[in-house]
Design a protein around this motif. Structure first.
Motif, PDB file in Angstrom:
ATOM      1  N   LEU A 222       0.865  -1.184  -0.009  1.00 40.25           N
ATOM      2  CA  LEU A 222      -0.041  -0.025   0.054  1.00 40.25           C
ATOM      3  C   LEU A 222       0.903   1.310  -0.093  1.00 40.25           C
ATOM      4  N   TRP A 223       1.755   1.218   0.851  1.00 36.47           N
ATOM      5  CA  TRP A 223       2.793   2.541   0.830  1.00 36.47           C
ATOM      6  C   TRP A 223       3.489   2.610  -0.623  1.00 36.47           C
ATOM      7  N   LEU A 224       3.902   1.546  -0.814  1.00 39.63           N
ATOM      8  CA  LEU A 224       4.863   1.657  -2.311  1.00 39.63           C
ATOM      9  C   LEU A 224       4.198   2.079  -3.319  1.00 39.63           C
ATOM     10  N   THR A 225       2.744   1.814  -3.375  1.00 40.20           N
ATOM     11  CA  THR A 225       1.855   1.732  -4.516  1.00 40.20           C
ATOM     12  C   THR A 225       1.015   3.240  -4.286  1.00 40.20           C
ATOM     13  N   LEU A 226       0.731   3.583  -3.118  1.00 36.78           N
ATOM     14  CA  LEU A 226      -0.253   4.700  -2.999  1.00 36.78           C
ATOM     15  C   LEU A 226       0.246   5.998  -2.574  1.00 36.78           C
ATOM     16  N   ALA A 227       1.366   5.923  -2.003  1.00 41.85           N
ATOM     17  CA  ALA A 227       2.255   7.142  -1.563  1.00 41.85           C
ATOM     18  C   ALA A 227       2.586   7.988  -2.635  1.00 41.85           C
ATOM     19  N   PRO A 228       2.572   9.331  -2.585  1.00 41.51           N
ATOM     20  CA  PRO A 228       3.007  10.145  -3.955  1.00 41.51           C
ATOM     21  C   PRO A 228       4.514   9.884  -4.069  1.00 41.51           C
ATOM     22  N   LYS A 229       5.250   9.853  -3.026  1.00 42.39           N
ATOM     23  CA  LYS A 229       6.586   9.558  -3.368  1.00 42.39           C
ATOM     24  C   LYS A 229       7.121   8.623  -2.269  1.00 42.39           C
TER      25      LYS A 229
ATOM     26  N   VAL B 112       9.065  -4.721 -10.915  1.00 45.97           N
ATOM     27  CA  VAL B 112       9.110  -4.552  -9.526  1.00 45.97           C
ATOM     28  C   VAL B 112       7.516  -4.793  -8.965  1.00 45.97           C
ATOM     29  N   HIS B 113       6.790  -4.404 -10.043  1.00 47.33           N
ATOM     30  CA  HIS B 113       5.397  -4.612  -9.700  1.00 47.33           C
ATOM     31  C   HIS B 113       4.998  -6.252  -9.751  1.00 47.33           C
ATOM     32  N   ALA B 114       5.638  -7.072 -10.678  1.00 48.73           N
ATOM     33  CA  ALA B 114       5.698  -8.443 -10.498  1.00 48.73           C
ATOM     34  C   ALA B 114       6.180  -9.153  -9.729  1.00 48.73           C
ATOM     35  N   CYS B 115       7.118  -8.726  -9.100  1.00 40.07           N
ATOM     36  CA  CYS B 115       7.942  -9.193  -7.905  1.00 40.07           C
ATOM     37  C   CYS B 115       7.189  -8.782  -6.502  1.00 40.07           C
TER      38      CYS B 115
END
Length: 155
Positions: A35-42, A59-62
């Motif tokens: 959630l942090w890696l995909t939703l935080a602005p930076k 990175v998404h696949a892993c």
């Protein structure tokens, strides 16, 4: 291919590594990280990841393949009780893998839709979702190969 131990053997080995972490904690930490890696602005400091085309898809696949595997281990651990080689792991591991796969892919879809709706500089991307689903599929394939090797070694 039919094997008495199957995925139960794989998960008993994984659970032996995890040790005494309460069931569900590792999945919760993994979900929070995703959630942090995909939703935080930076979420990360500036980097040169853009120099390598397609690296973000890897990175998404892993990330989602790893989430799938962690969820499988947690669900298998829930039914294992004190005996890490119990029939509960074998019986529930196949179902756990299917459920974890569906949940992981659905989670990827929800994240992409949320990114698009948030308006914080992140946008939903169909290719990111495809990479998420491909990571889950690859992890499921690897899990099956590990099961096959475990079964072959037991014979």
């Amino acid at each position: 291919m039919k094997c008495d131990k199957g995925l139960g053997t794989v998960w008993s080995r994984v659970l032996g590594i995890v040790g005494h972490v309460p069931v569900g904690v590792v999945s919760c930490v993994a979900v929070a990280a995703v959630l942090w890696l995909t939703l935080a602005p930076k979420p990360l400091p500036d980097n040169d990841l853009g120099l390598i085309p397609g690296l973000d898809k890897i990175v998404h696949a892993c990330m989602f393949g790893g989430l799938f595997l962690i969820m499988c281990a947690d669900v298998a651990a829930r039914g294992s009780g004190d005996d890490k080689n119990s029939a509960a792991i074998s019986a529930g591991a196949e179902t756990a893998a299917v459920i974890a796969g569906i949940v992981s892919v659905a989670f990827g879809a929800v994240i992409e839709l949320t990114q698009d709706a948030m308006g914080l500089g992140r946008g939903g991307d169909l290719w990111d979702f495809i990479a998420d689903a491909a990571g889950v599929a690859a992890a499921a394939f690897i899990l099956r190969r590990v099961q096959w090797r475990c079964c072959r070694q037991e014979r």
